[in-house]
Design a protein around this motif. Structure first.
Motif, PDB file in Angstrom:
ATOM      1  N   SER A   1       0.823  -1.217   0.000  1.00  0.00           N
ATOM      2  CA  SER A   1       0.000   0.000   0.000  1.00  0.00           C
ATOM      3  C   SER A   1       0.849   1.255   0.000  1.00  0.00           C
ATOM      4  O   SER A   1       0.499   2.244  -0.654  1.00  0.00           O
ATOM      5  N   GLN A   2       1.975   1.241   0.721  1.00  0.00           N
ATOM      6  CA  GLN A   2       2.866   2.405   0.711  1.00  0.00           C
ATOM      7  C   GLN A   2       3.396   2.674  -0.694  1.00  0.00           C
ATOM      8  O   GLN A   2       3.406   3.817  -1.154  1.00  0.00           O
TER       9      GLN A   2
ATOM     10  N   LYS B   1       0.520   3.785  -3.105  1.00  0.00           N
ATOM     11  CA  LYS B   1       0.062   5.148  -2.808  1.00  0.00           C
ATOM     12  C   LYS B   1       1.064   6.183  -3.300  1.00  0.00           C
ATOM     13  O   LYS B   1       0.702   7.201  -3.882  1.00  0.00           O
ATOM     14  N   GLN B   2       2.359   5.922  -3.068  1.00  0.00           N
ATOM     15  CA  GLN B   2       3.391   6.880  -3.439  1.00  0.00           C
ATOM     16  C   GLN B   2       3.600   6.971  -4.947  1.00  0.00           C
ATOM     17  O   GLN B   2       3.845   8.051  -5.484  1.00  0.00           O
TER      18      GLN B   2
ATOM     19  N   GLY C   1      -0.805   6.536  -6.591  1.00  0.00           N
ATOM     20  CA  GLY C   1      -1.847   7.340  -5.979  1.00  0.00           C
ATOM     21  C   GLY C   1      -2.804   6.526  -5.121  1.00  0.00           C
ATOM     22  O   GLY C   1      -2.874   5.293  -5.225  1.00  0.00           O
ATOM     23  N   VAL C   2      -3.546   7.243  -4.282  1.00  0.00           N
ATOM     24  CA  VAL C   2      -4.431   6.597  -3.309  1.00  0.00           C
ATOM     25  C   VAL C   2      -5.472   5.718  -3.986  1.00  0.00           C
ATOM     26  O   VAL C   2      -5.864   4.672  -3.459  1.00  0.00           O
TER      27      VAL C   2
ATOM     28  N   VAL D   1      -4.455   1.821  -4.399  1.00  0.00           N
ATOM     29  CA  VAL D   1      -3.821   1.069  -3.312  1.00  0.00           C
ATOM     30  C   VAL D   1      -4.223  -0.401  -3.284  1.00  0.00           C
ATOM     31  O   VAL D   1      -3.558  -1.215  -2.627  1.00  0.00           O
TER      32      VAL D   1
END
Length: 244
Positions: free
Chosen positions: A192-193, A196-197, A200-201, A204
């Motif tokens: 997820s990190q 997200k990075q 994008g959210v 995830v």
């Protein structure tokens, strides 16, 4: 004050002690530079100056400052863009000094990676206090701008990747993924990190996209992608980049 000398885009304005904190001031206003020279005496700091964004980026790599004082209104690049680019490879403390006082401006700069935000005009005492706090926070070890492990080399300021001395061509997404792993070398980054990075959210949950990119990246930087040495899998958690 000693006479100024130029160092890869930055002017060394004052201070020459080897153990003094190195401060990079990024501002194109003569009056502000004059004020900061008085606020940061050469007996306590080694001060470098850059008058535009491109000079600031070059100086950040060449000078390796202990802290950066960053204006937002520059003649070439917006200060937020400068912060974002520096954050690609460095965790040096960055304090924004700006006349922009809206919440959106503050949030934008802080989200980009700034550590603090001071609105002009400000007092010398307040600036010095903010600098002391930022320097204390930065005592923890920051990642080196050039990652080397085995035969793999990733030069973050130059955005260059080499394996066994040969240039490795990566797609923008592959490079951003590798860059993120490099800046956290030795640590596990969760799915997820990473999603997200990089994506994008909204992405995830799309772990397959991450797995495909990791596989393609391994094809380019691993001698044996079926038995990866550099990027290891933490089953059910994420990935880790080897750190020597």
């Amino acid at each position: 004050m000693q006479s100024a000398t130029r160092t890869d885009g930055a002017v060394a304005a004052q201070g020459k002690g080897k153990n003094l904190p190195r401060v990079l001031v990024v501002d194109d206003e003569v009056s502000v530079l004059r004020f900061l020279r008085a606020a940061l005496p050469g007996s306590e700091f080694t001060l470098f100056e850059a008058e535009n964004g491109h000079a600031a980026l070059a100086a950040a790599a060449a000078v390796r400052p202990d802290i950066i004082l960053q204006d937002l209104g520059l003649p070439d690049l917006d200060g937020v863009e400068v912060i974002k680019r520096i954050r690609e490879w460095s965790q040096v403390p960055i304090i924004v000094l700006s006349v922009r006082d809206s919440d959106d401006d503050k949030v934008g700069a802080l989200d980009a990676g700034a550590d603090d935000y001071l609105i002009k005009p400000f007092s010398i005492a307040e600036l010095q206090a903010r600098i002391r706090v930022s320097l204390r926070r930065s005592l923890q070890q920051a990642p080196e701008p050039v990652y080397r492990c085995g035969e793999l080399e990733v030069d973050l300021p130059l955005r260059r990747v080499r394996l066994s001395g040969k240039e490795v061509v990566l797609t923008p997404t592959e490079y951003e993924l590798l860059r993120l792993l490099v800046t956290h070398a030795g640590r596990v980054l969760t799915h997820s990190q990473l999603l997200k990075q990089i994506w994008g959210v909204a992405h995830v949950e799309q772990q397959n996209v991450l797995r495909v990119t990791i596989r393609n990246l391994r094809q380019k930087i691993e001698h044996d992608p079926s038995r990866p040495y550099y990027i290891t899998t933490e089953v059910g958690v994420g990935y880790r980049l080897r750190s020597e």
